[in-house]
Design an enzyme around this catalytic site. Structure first.
Site, PDB file in Angstrom:
ATOM      1  N   ASP A 210     -25.971 -12.808  16.791  1.00  0.00           N
ATOM      2  CA  ASP A 210     -24.713 -12.581  17.495  1.00  0.00           C
ATOM      3  C   ASP A 210     -24.896 -11.368  18.402  1.00  0.00           C
ATOM      4  O   ASP A 210     -25.902 -10.651  18.306  1.00  0.00           O
ATOM      5  CB  ASP A 210     -23.605 -12.336  16.466  1.00  0.00           C
ATOM      6  CG  ASP A 210     -22.253 -12.099  17.106  1.00  0.00           C
ATOM      7  OD1 ASP A 210     -21.958 -12.762  18.116  1.00  0.00           O
ATOM      8  OD2 ASP A 210     -21.524 -11.236  16.619  1.00  0.00           O
ATOM      9  N   ASP A 581     -22.171 -10.171  12.184  1.00  0.00           N
ATOM     10  CA  ASP A 581     -21.355  -9.157  11.508  1.00  0.00           C
ATOM     11  C   ASP A 581     -19.926  -9.590  11.257  1.00  0.00           C
ATOM     12  O   ASP A 581     -19.190  -8.868  10.575  1.00  0.00           O
ATOM     13  CB  ASP A 581     -21.338  -7.873  12.354  1.00  0.00           C
ATOM     14  CG  ASP A 581     -20.478  -8.023  13.601  1.00  0.00           C
ATOM     15  OD1 ASP A 581     -19.677  -7.131  13.891  1.00  0.00           O
ATOM     16  OD2 ASP A 581     -20.615  -9.049  14.294  1.00  0.00           O
ATOM     17  N   ASP A 585     -19.420 -15.607  12.258  1.00  0.00           N
ATOM     18  CA  ASP A 585     -20.862 -15.797  12.084  1.00  0.00           C
ATOM     19  C   ASP A 585     -21.223 -16.360  10.713  1.00  0.00           C
ATOM     20  O   ASP A 585     -22.398 -16.608  10.443  1.00  0.00           O
ATOM     21  CB  ASP A 585     -21.609 -14.471  12.280  1.00  0.00           C
ATOM     22  CG  ASP A 585     -21.354 -13.851  13.636  1.00  0.00           C
ATOM     23  OD1 ASP A 585     -21.378 -14.600  14.632  1.00  0.00           O
ATOM     24  OD2 ASP A 585     -21.120 -12.633  13.709  1.00  0.00           O
TER      25      ASP A 585
END
Length: 935
Positions: A210, A581, A585
């Site tokens: 990400d 995080d 995700d």
């Protein structure tokens, strides 16, 4: 605020809610209170009114509620589910080797069983001391094979799983105890939730990451803005210090005031006032927190919120607004709005903020948005996150009519989210666009160095983000994710229809085929819309592109698309690691072979769902190169050694059968066999968890040696064949020397058994010592102390008359021939192994041997050269021509290129600026366009 508990107990009503489900982001329910409280009205309930199981209350001391779902029917309880077991590549290889040994064991049992029965019927009956009956029941034919099955049962070490589980739990503890992986800024240590896949860290080939909060700090800072076509902060880089903006605020410019009002109000932030009067903000989003704090610094202070009344302080005056409705942000609408009423003037206003594609197309007819589009592009080029702000005044009757529809949509129990989005669309149009905000999200420390190091280790990166394309590209350039021009090439896959995506995908695949650039320097960019079409209709072609490309940037992707991309790479037999995080995700992290969560500012959803949690992205380098590589090396040795030590004792039993009439008689007693596997040979090898073939500094300095782990060069059929041959050779050495040394002395069977067992134990000690790279006091104690313990234990048993070993060890140790035999066994068994190891180390050293020699000599290593990983089977298949449906009017320029092998027609098409998507693709695009016009 007080509460009347007697009145609370008198409340009666009904909660209409769906059946329990695992979706923690939605709760579509209604509350009907019975009279006399309200006239049977309906109050919609959403996830905003719901406290999930195991949650903590903040900013309030108590809450009154009703338990809706309990036990295993809570949303968290149902979403917890049963996690899919993750099988590492090494576990899969061990299972295959175990199957091969099992087949070998069956063959041995069948051959020896048949031989035993033949010997019994031919030779045994001739011996006077063997009293076999002339005829017996048919099942006597199974007796000898079953004996050999019992003798060979330890050929597959049952203890290998226990040993591996034990050492893997220690690997996980090493990660938890690593002081160099503690984020001292937040005090967050690294943590291994999954203790079974540590060695997979050393075989990672693709990292899916990400962007926000993973590569960046997720610490948003308001930097620039464009209000009514005027740019602020361009000169100083900080709009909050721009004199023009400060003067406009002081002068009460209507556009600026309205812009700041949207910044301060259009959010779900809760202001908290301390005892000293200082105001702090609790925000769900870091973007909202940055906007509200920036507005406060520009004197538009969000001061208080009491129920639905908001209090704003601006230049000494207090303005109050009543919040009528909140139109929540969704990933489909990509914007958030609030409907507020000015308590002084009575005007009803719709305030909105969102992505440029969700605001600018809905501007009122006649408003020029070109300046705002340019502002968005300019800020994105700088790597800043952009939001567009807009508003619209509403008539009273318009709002009342819409409010009824919104209330009806909010109270429906079926397709509530879709109905609400449809109703919101009726209000969110004809915007008066006020301007654009630009927020900076800085890179975390050490991100560029970490990515560069892991790239040297042969690891490829894909960035999966929900941000704009240009913003993602700029972040990718700044963190060494992609190479700048002219070295790098960046290819675009776009389109809104299947035909457009097909042509774009074809051009990119063609360029990837014929480019002469290094694979790591060629990357492709795709947005969520084109990705959806490519995965649905052109999955095979996109898979080929994924194999050819080492780097990808996927923009505007949803959580489900992230998981699909991870699954696609896994289908190509790559070992994938996903790192993120936030809650968006989680699906990606759970889908990957290894999931890593960062304990960041977006909460702990990712960290709790992951196999490993770390405080910062830079710790990923140490997690993979140090912990992953050491775990792989140690597990490779432990697993193969476990097979080796079991095979040695089995081969000795097999050899003994040839001098015992192939009868299946055991040379060793049951106590010795049990102690051999459980104690004598298990303790020394378990200390291999401390072994390091190279120091941590050397590993971090030369990350390319990770190729050995990725290619599986320490555990494969070839290396296992070496250990198999070593076990066979050592069994021959022990058996032959033992028989020649003691058979002619007419020793007792127990003495012969103990001599053979002692020879095995001596060889095990020297094998472990030879394979150990770094000795510690604990390893010396385990290896040589275990050898001493062997004699102590057997002396104790030899002193017990009922043990079956009475006085045997005492007699053997007093005989010089016993110690001579042990010396011969060690010399004959280890001599060829040492010679082979010396030859390889001296004349055919690997890169690891070169580094080990440099560490011992204390000299530097300038270069190791190239370490080429083994090509994947899928990569070999890609050599065939592309299999992708072509558009009807295909450019003839492609014909000779598509028919040639990439190995015979690799020529460069040049390169250009990254934001023009390079001249190579531009030339193809222009030639394609000309051909379409001609046709």
């Amino acid at each position: 605020m007080g509460i009347d508990f007697e009145l609370l107990h008198k409340i009666k009503g009904v909660i209409e809610c769906p059946n329990p489900d695992k979706d923690i982001t939605r709760f579509d329910a209604n509350l009907r209170l019975f009279p006399p409280f309200i006239d049977n009205d309906v109050c919609p309930l959403t996830i905003k009114n719901t406290i999930l199981q195991s949650c903590y209350l903040r900013n309030t001391e108590w809450a009154c509620g009703v338990a809706v779902y309990t036990g295993n029917e809570t949303k968290l309880g149902m979403s917890r589910g049963i996690p899919e077991p993750k099988l590492t590549a090494m576990d899969a290889m061990i299972d295959k080797l175990t199957g091969a040994i099992f087949v070998f064991q069956i063959v041995v049992v069948m051959v020896l069983g048949i031989a035993g029965n033949v010997w019994k019927d031919t030779e045994a009956r001739k011996q006077w001391y063997v009293q076999y009956p002339i005829e017996g029941p048919w099942y006597e034919l199974l007796v000898i094979p079953l004996r050999f099955e019992l003798l060979c049962s330890i050929m597959i070490p049952i203890s290998i799983k226990v040993s591996l589980d034990l050492v893997k739990s220690l690997y996980a503890k090493f990660i938890d105890w690593d002081a160099e992986m503690i984020d001292y800024e937040t005090g967050i240590p690294s943590h291994a939730t999954n203790t079974a896949i540590s060695e997979d860290l050393g075989q990672v080939e693709y990292i899916m990451t990400d962007k926000t909060g993973t590569l960046t700090e997720n610490r948003m800072i308001f930097r620039r803005c464009c209000i009514s076509g005027v740019f602020y902060g361009n000169e100083s880089g900080d709009a909050l210090k721009d004199t023009k903006l400060l003067n406009a605020v002081a002068g009460g410019s209507p556009d600026v005031v309205q812009f700041l009002t949207v910044m301060a109000i259009c959010n779900t932030v809760v202001p908290i006032k301390s005892k000293t009067g200082a105001i702090s903000y609790k925000a769900q989003s870091q973007d909202e927190d940055a906007l509200v704090n920036a507005a406060a610094q520009l004197h538009m202070v969000y001061a208080n919120k009491n129920a639905n009344i908001l209090e704003i302080r601006f230049n000494g005056s207090v303005i109050k607004y009543e919040v009528l409705e909140i139109l929540e942000f969704t990933s489909d609408r990509k914007r958030m709005s609030v409907v507020v009423k000015d308590c002084q003037t009575g005007k009803i206003v719709l305030l909105s903020k969102g992505a440029d594609e969700a605001i600018l197309p809905y501007a009122f007819v006649g408003q020029q948005t070109r300046t705002f589009i340019e502002a968005v592009e300019q800020y994105a080029q700088l790597g800043l996150r952009t939001l567009c702000l807009a508003f619209r005044e509403l008539r009273e009757d318009e709002y009342q009519e819409w409010s009824l529809m919104f209330k009806e949509a909010s109270s429906t129990l079926v397709d509530r989210e879709w109905r609400i989005a449809e109703v919101c669309q009726r209000l969110e149009h004809d915007f008066e666009v006020l301007g654009v905000t630009a927020i900076e999200d800085r890179l975390q420390d050490g991100v560029p160095e970490t990515i560069e190091t892991l790239r040297k280790a042969g690891i490829n990166f894909w960035m999966l983000t929900g941000d704009k394309q240009n913003t993602a590209i700029q972040i990718a350039l700044s963190c060494n994710f992609i190479s700048p021009e002219p070295k790098g090439q960046l290819l675009l896959i776009d389109g809104k229809t299947e035909d457009e995506v097909c042509r774009s995908l074809e051009r990119v695949l063609l360029t990837m085929r014929i480019t002469s650039s290094e694979p790591k320097d060629v990357a492709f960019v795709v947005d969520g819309w084109a990705l959806e079409i490519a995965l649905k209709h052109y999955r095979k072609a996109f898979t080929e592109l994924a194999i050819l490309s080492r780097t990808a940037i996927c923009c505007r992707v949803t959580p489900s698309q992230k998981a699909q991309l991870v699954e696609l790479l896994k289908s190509c037999d790559y070992r994938t690691l996903a790192i993120g995080d936030g809650g968006n995700d989680v699906r990606m992290i759970q889908q990957a072979d290894i999931g890593v969560g960062i304990s960041g500012r977006e909460g702990l959803q990712a960290a709790r769902a992951a196999d490993y949690s770390i405080g910062k992205f830079r710790f990923l380098k140490r997690l993979i190169l140090v912990h992953g590589r050491y775990s792989y090396n140690r597990t490779a040795f432990l697993s193969q050694y476990s097979f080796y030590k079991s095979l040695v004792i089995c081969f000795i039993q097999i050899f003994f059968s040839f001098i015992s009439g192939v009868s299946g008689t055991s040379l060793f007693n049951s106590v010795s066999l049990m102690a051999y596997n459980v104690f004598y040979t298990s303790v020394p090898v378990l200390v291999s968890v401390l072994d390091k073939d190279l120091s941590e500094g050397t590993v971090m300095q030369h990350p390319q040696i990770l190729f050995y782990c990725q290619a599986g060069r320490l555990l494969n059929p070839s290396t296992f064949a070496g250990w198999f041959g070593r076990s066979l050779f050592h069994a021959i050495v022990v058996f032959v020397i033992t028989i020649h040394a003691y058979a002619y002395e007419k020793s007792e069977m127990e003495e012969l058994s103990m001599v053979a067992l002692s020879g095995c134990i001596w060889l095990q000690a020297f094998v472990v010592a030879l394979e150990t790279n770094s000795f510690t006091i604990l390893q010396h104690l385990a290896i040589w102390g275990n050898l001493v313990a062997f004699y102590v234990i057997n002396w104790i048993f030899s002193a017990i008359p009922a043990s079956g070993m009475y006085t045997i060890m005492f007699r053997l140790c007093r005989q010089p021939s016993y110690w001579i035999t042990m010396s011969l066994i060690v010399a004959a068994g280890m001599g060829p192994v040492l010679a082979l190891k010396y030859f390889r180390y001296t004349y055919r050293p690997s890169k690891i041997n070169t580094l080990q020699q440099a560490e011992r000599m204390g000299g530097p290593i300038l270069t190791l050269g190239n370490i080429e990983p083994h090509p994947r089977p899928m990569e070999k298949e890609v050599v065939s021509p592309l299999q992708i449906s072509q558009p009807k009017n295909r450019n003839p320029v492609y014909e000779p290129l598509l028919s040639d092998s990439p190995n015979s027609s690799r020529r460069s098409l040049g390169s250009g600026a990254p934001f023009d998507f390079f001249q190579s693709q531009s030339r193809l695009s222009s030639s394609y366009s000309r051909n379409c016009k001609d046709n």
